[in-house]
Design an enzyme around this catalytic site. Structure first.
Site, PDB file in Angstrom:
ATOM      1  N   ASP A  40       0.806  -1.223   0.000  1.00 19.73           N
ATOM      2  CA  ASP A  40       0.000   0.000   0.000  1.00 19.73           C
ATOM      3  C   ASP A  40       0.835   1.266   0.000  1.00 19.73           C
ATOM      4  OD1 ASP A  40       1.029  -0.013   2.524  1.00 19.73           O
ATOM      5  OD2 ASP A  40      -0.866   0.253   3.564  1.00 19.73           O
ATOM      6  N   ARG A 231      -1.500   5.040   7.817  1.00 16.09           N
ATOM      7  CA  ARG A 231      -2.434   4.636   6.776  1.00 16.09           C
ATOM      8  C   ARG A 231      -3.530   5.671   6.640  1.00 16.09           C
ATOM      9  NH1 ARG A 231      -3.216  -0.674   5.796  1.00 16.09           N
ATOM     10  NH2 ARG A 231      -4.682   0.197   4.290  1.00 16.09           N
ATOM     11  N   TYR A 239       4.870  -3.018  11.541  1.00 13.61           N
ATOM     12  CA  TYR A 239       5.764  -4.120  11.210  1.00 13.61           C
ATOM     13  C   TYR A 239       6.488  -4.481  12.509  1.00 13.61           C
ATOM     14  CZ  TYR A 239       5.102  -3.313   6.217  1.00 13.61           C
ATOM     15  OH  TYR A 239       4.568  -3.192   4.951  1.00 13.61           O
ATOM     16  N   PRO A 319       9.236  -5.992   2.707  1.00 10.62           N
ATOM     17  CA  PRO A 319       8.281  -4.931   2.388  1.00 10.62           C
ATOM     18  C   PRO A 319       8.514  -3.631   3.137  1.00 10.62           C
ATOM     19  CG  PRO A 319       7.273  -6.444   3.940  1.00 10.62           C
ATOM     20  CD  PRO A 319       8.647  -6.999   3.611  1.00 10.62           C
TER      21      PRO A 319
END
Length: 582
Positions: A40, A231, A239, A319
């Site tokens: 994302d 977000r 994470y 990621p």
């Protein structure tokens, strides 16, 4: 075009190809599009690319912005903030920030764009066999259909559920466990690390008192490491570093999802954040997973330049640096215009060899970066297995030093048939093989400010940026000569002229017609009406104001070559190396 998990490069590539007027089919084994989770994060260069397709505003209007990065280290009472710096350390970035938006929304933007062109994803379908012709004539003919694919329709309740498709080209954008890659017998070269991480999307409750939930935050604690990614809305992504003894099945050596759940992940995070409180309602967790960092690159990206793999199908990595979706989109951004030129008959099929040449080298550089970054992040500050882990200064230094690469703006393609750096000195600051630097110009006809990148949209044409200096007639005579390559293949080019002079004095109608195909295509090296933006592009690009230069920008926004105005004939050599004149 196949996909199961490689959604980013699949919909990106399909959108680019259908907008170019090509006949495309897209299949996906999922019955519906994904709603949340997974990739994302969007880097500055990818925002520039989205802007070239007219989609950046749709993303930015919904996304969360990451402008600052905060760093926390162990202190006497738990973690403590030891500094904040700009998240993006790339001086030439047009968009000096990262943004995040959930996968479903990003995919929806591309699906809507494709739908306007009459293309929709066919679901749920999987490929069951793929064969490539061995006939050299068929493989060399871009109009032949040398690929045979058998598809299985998963929702057919009766009758024949398979379909045979003949294709000119196939793109396998089907994720890290790519069926296409395995079918082609392409190996993944690299290794699995010992680092195991959990990922969880949460909405912090009012009990949370950590002050940097809206900044990208890198936390090193005695309990392990953690990263916060803001977000959209109030959500954040965590994470969380995990013990591989707890997360990995000793018998298989693989991560076992059943060993964790959202509560256990959040409990680990709570220990990491002490003395701060990190709290969230578990019933509002949208998505979570655990993974073991693997860093691998496919041994090749294509078979016979007829079947290609892209995205996670050809490179896998951590990621946390936000590269996965960005690398995938830019793989297919690189490939789409090349397929279009070949299928339109503009370019020789050999052009397709440059896809692997350019993107595999990038993938190898990405893995090298990821090894350094993920190791720095996963090791405790000052305490690795050898007793000398990275210092705080080393960690922040690496974060900033890699900014040009991680942001995407520093990607540099090596010399090839489409990257010709011989006359780099004619535009010394505009690096051949890198993307066109953003800069504000003023339109001569109406004095409106325009970013030069917006004059190079992803419309499959090469852009010829003419800085005529004192040689306007010389350039016009070259471009208007019927013996020149430009004249023979004019539909593959767009000419933009950048003049010296001011908005109050220049008459753009005095420019020869070949240098002003439209009133919007003549620009001035001048400031906007407020005097605060633009101007001095010659100095920025390193172009002599008298001598001028002609800058060739590829359809993907990368500088292909530069020609001094007394050596314009070199452009015929450059274009004839891969394009067809008729």
């Amino acid at each position: 075009m196949f996909s199961s998990r490689g959604w980013a490069c699949r919909v990106f590539c399909a959108n680019a190809l259908v907008r170019a007027g090509l006949n495309v089919r897209v299949i996906d084994k999922r019955p519906v599009k994904v709603a949340a989770g997974q990739a994302d994060g969007i880097q500055p260069r990818t925002i520039e690319v989205l802007q070239s397709y007219g989609l950046a505003d749709k993303v930015l209007s919904q996304a969360a912005f990451m402008i600052m990065a905060a760093f926390y280290n162990p202190g006497p009472n738990g973690i403590e903030c030891i500094g904040r710096v700009p998240d993006v350390t790339a001086p030439t970035a047009r968009y000096p920030y990262e943004v995040t938006l959930h996968q479903g929304a990003i995919e929806g933007i591309f699906l809507d764009s494709m739908k306007k062109e009459g293309l929709e994803v066919e679901r749920p379908i999987i490929p069951v066999s793929l064969q490539i012709s061995e006939d050299p004539k068929a493989l060399a003919d871009p109009h032949a259909y040398p690929v045979k694919v058998v598809l299985k329709h998963l929702d057919w309740e009766s009758g024949e559920d398979t379909e045979t498709v003949r294709a000119k080209f196939v793109v396998g954008a089907d994720g890290a466990h790519s069926w296409v890659r395995k079918t082609l017998g392409i190996s993944m070269d690299g290794e699995q690390t010992d680092f195991v991480w959990g990922v969880i999307d949460i909405t912090p409750s009012e009990k949370t008192d950590f002050p940097d939930t809206r900044n990208k935050s890198a936390i090193h604690s005695v309990n392990g490491s953690c990263m916060i990614i803001p977000r959209e809305g109030d959500k954040i992504r965590l994470y969380i570093q995990l013990s591989n003894k707890d997360a990995v099945d000793p018998e298989t050596g693989r991560v076992n999802l059943h060993r964790y759940d959202p509560k256990r992940l959040l409990d680990v995070a709570k220990d990491t954040f002490k003395p701060f409180t990190m709290d969230a309602a578990l019933d509002k967790v949208e998505w979570w997973t655990i993974y073991q960092i693997g860093q691998r690159v496919a041994s090749r990206f294509t078979t016979n330049e007829r079947v290609f793999i892209a995205g996670d199908a050809c490179h896998t990595h951590s990621p946390k640096a936000g590269q996965g979706m960005n690398a995938s989109m830019n793989d297919t951004h690189n490939l789409a215009w090349k397929l279009t030129h070949v299928l339109r008959g503009w370019a020789d099929i050999s052009l397709l060899k440059t896809y692997e040449f350019e993107r595999r080298k990038y993938a190898q550089d990405l893995i090298s970066f990821d090894k350094t970054f993920s190791a720095l992040f996963s090791e405790k500050i000052g305490d690795d297995s050898k007793g000398h882990g990275p210092t705080h200064e080393e960690f922040i230094g690496a974060f900033q030093d890699y900014g040009n690469f991680s942001s995407g703006v520093g990607v540099h393609y090596a010399p090839s048939q489409i990257i010709e750096p011989t006359y780099q000195a004619a535009a010394s600051n505009l690096i051949i093989g890198q993307r066109l630097l953003p800069h504000v110009l003023v339109r001569a006809a109406d004095a409106r400010e325009v970013n030069i990148q917006d004059l190079a949209p992803a419309d499959t044409r090469f852009k010829l940026f003419v800085f005529p200096g004192e040689h306007t007639q010389t350039v016009a005579a070259y471009l208007d000569n019927s013996q020149r390559f430009f004249y023979k293949r004019r539909d593959a080019f767009d000419v933009i002229t950048i003049l010296q002079g001011t908005k109050s004095t220049v008459n753009y109608l005095g420019v020869p017609l070949v240098l002003r195909s439209h009133w919007t295509k003549v620009l001035l090296d001048d400031t906007d009406i407020t005097g605060s933006r633009g101007g001095r592009i010659h100095e920025r690009y390193g172009i002599d104001r008298f001598a001028g230069a002609l800058v060739v920008v590829r359809p993907d926004g990368y500088v292909g070559t530069v020609a001094p105005l007394d050596k314009l004939a070199t452009l015929d050599t450059y274009f004839s190396g891969f394009m067809l004149s008729d």
